[in-house]
Design an enzyme around this catalytic site. Structure first.
Site, short mmCIF file in Angstrom:
data_model
loop_
_atom_site.label_atom_id
_atom_site.label_comp_id
_atom_site.label_asym_id
_atom_site.label_seq_id
_atom_site.Cartn_x
_atom_site.Cartn_y
_atom_site.Cartn_z
CB CYS A 31 44.47 36.85 47.99
SG CYS A 31 42.73 36.44 48.03
CB CYS A 41 34.72 41.07 40.22
SG CYS A 41 33.26 41.87 40.89
CB SER A 42 39.97 39.40 40.39
OG SER A 42 39.52 39.02 41.68
CE LYS A 45 37.67 42.71 35.54
NZ LYS A 45 37.79 41.53 34.79
CG HIS A 75 42.95 36.73 42.42
ND1 HIS A 75 44.19 36.45 42.96
CD2 HIS A 75 42.20 37.20 43.46
CE1 HIS A 75 44.18 36.73 44.26
NE2 HIS A 75 42.98 37.17 44.59
#
Ligand code: COA
Length: 389
Positions: free
Chosen positions: A85, A208-209, A331, A335
């Protein structure tokens, strides 16, 4: 003398669901916008660094360096950079180093990820490749699972509740409400977070994203190039740091701490000649709500165990003393993993220049920071940005 690096132009696609679009199409759009914003012709690009994590799996596409350069209409050496990421921030750092070392005057950086063409289980499996395949993935760990271990351990060692985490999600959703590039532009409240479907305790859906598609790009130039071509490029990258940690969580001395971020921040602060007290606002890698807490502590804004209440106490809100994730963060902005570091650069640059929808919140700000993490922060990249007065 080391050359200094300026952000001449930035671009990003709206983040969200566009499963029919390839990563290269999205990157082409982001790069077009960055060139237009920079007012730099693509013919003068010396080098390209392109972040992507899971394209080999999601699009069956390897060898993405030349693919990205062609998509951006550039003929130049081009390399795919992969650090899970943190791929795009690692691409930024590669560009910064090229310019500082005098090998290049103009570098195109960025990244893209196409995720929603996969089902959630397929995407989860692809993302899990960022964890340790021998010790973690084999035992069934996924990213929501890994970060939930970090959160539960944090609660055990320092205290904190699901409700404290919920305030982080509420804040980041609120910051994204007017951001047209964000995946979720809706307000939520603490109850929504606490009552949402459980993903992996203590995380519900809003901790969670999401899975996202999108791309980001920026044109970085040397100070001399900016001056020679009379570019309007008021934002400078003054600090850059990158570091690593034990790959698997089980090998770490403390699970709810992220020394890779601490070390990367130390490098970036020393590079810029500043400390955390000089930073006016920042974007951190909040892939899960707990990740924002761990980042704020590792970056030196809070002592271990103290950032858990920062959002609940209003400190990290738009109108707080240290605005965090004014873009909406991972978020709410979304992402698309290989694009995220470049999107942080894009959002921070606009915020510092005063042409972001949330710029009013940071009107007199001069120093911003970006924190982009890979995996369970086994890798981390930190950049410091400063705007001309
Ligand atoms: N936050 C808010 N809403 C979300 C969301 C999120 N993270 N993820 C999905 N949604 C919404 C969708 O928009 C959709 O809403 P709609 O019905 O109004 O269109 C609904 O929830 C269901 O979406 P779906 O994609 O079917 O969700 P899912 O249950 O399959 O997946 C998660 C949800 C949280 C499991 C998935 O987004 C996920 O795995 N996120 C983590 C990604 C990750 O690990 N990234 C790497 C970090 S290191």
């Amino acid at each position: 003398m080391v050359n200094s690096v300026r952000v001449a132009g930035v671009g990003m696609t709206p983040f969200g669901k566009s499963p029919e679009r390839t990563a290269r199409e999205m990157f082409a759009d982001a790069a077009d916008e960055a060139f237009e914003d920079a007012d730099v012709p693509r013919e003068v690009v010396d080098e390209v660094f392109y972040g992507n994590f899971m394209g080999t799996f999601a699009e069956r596409q390897g060898h993405q360096g030349p693919m990205a350069a062609e998509a951006a209409g550039v003929i130049a050496p081009s390399t795919r950079v992969e650090s899970a990421c943190a791929s795009a921030a690692t691409a930024i750092r590669s560009g910064v180093n090229q310019i500082r070392g005098g090998q290049s005057d103009v570098v195109l950086i960025g990244g893209a990820e196409r995720m929603t063409n996969l089902s959630t289980p397929e995407g989860t499996e692809a993302l899990a490749a960022a964890a340790d395949a021998l010790w973690e993935v084999r035992s069934g760990i996924t990213f929501p699972g890994a970060y939930s271990l970090m959160a539960n351990r944090y609660f055990e060692e320092f205290g904190g509740t699901r409700e404290d985490l919920a305030h982080i999600a509420v804040k980041n959703h609120e910051h994204a409400v007017d951001n047209d590039l964000a995946q979720f532009q809706m307000s939520i409240d603490v109850e929504d977070v606490l009552e949402a479907t459980m993903v992996c305790s203590p995380f519900g859906l809003f901790d969670c994203s999401p899975m996202s598609d999108g791309a980001s790009a920026a044109v970085l130039v040397s100070d001399e190039f900016a001056e020679e071509h009379d570019l309007d490029a008021p934002v400078e990258i003054t600090g850059s740091g990158q570091h690593s940690d034990h790959f698997a969580l089980a090998d770490r001395a403390s699970i709810p701490e992220t020394p890779a971020a601490e070390r990367a921040a130390k490098m970036a602060y020393e590079d810029a000649g500043i400390g955390p007290e000089d930073v006016d606002f920042l974007e951190v890698h909040d892939c899960f709500t707990i990740a924002e807490v761990l980042a704020l502590e590792a970056l030196g804004f809070y002592e271990p165990g103290e950032a858990i209440t920062a959002a609940r106490d209003g400190e990290t809100w738009k109108d707080g003393k240290l605005p965090v994730n004014l873009s909406g963060g991972l978020k709410a902005k979304g992402h698309p993993v290989g694009a995220t570091g470049g999107a942080q650069l894009s959002e921070l640059t606009k915020l510092l220049r005063g042409d972001h929808v949330n710029s009013d919140a940071v009107e007199d700000a001069e120093v911003a920071l970006a924190h982009n993490a890979g995996g369970t922060v086994a890798s981390c990249v930190v950049h410091v940005l400063e705007v001309d007065e």
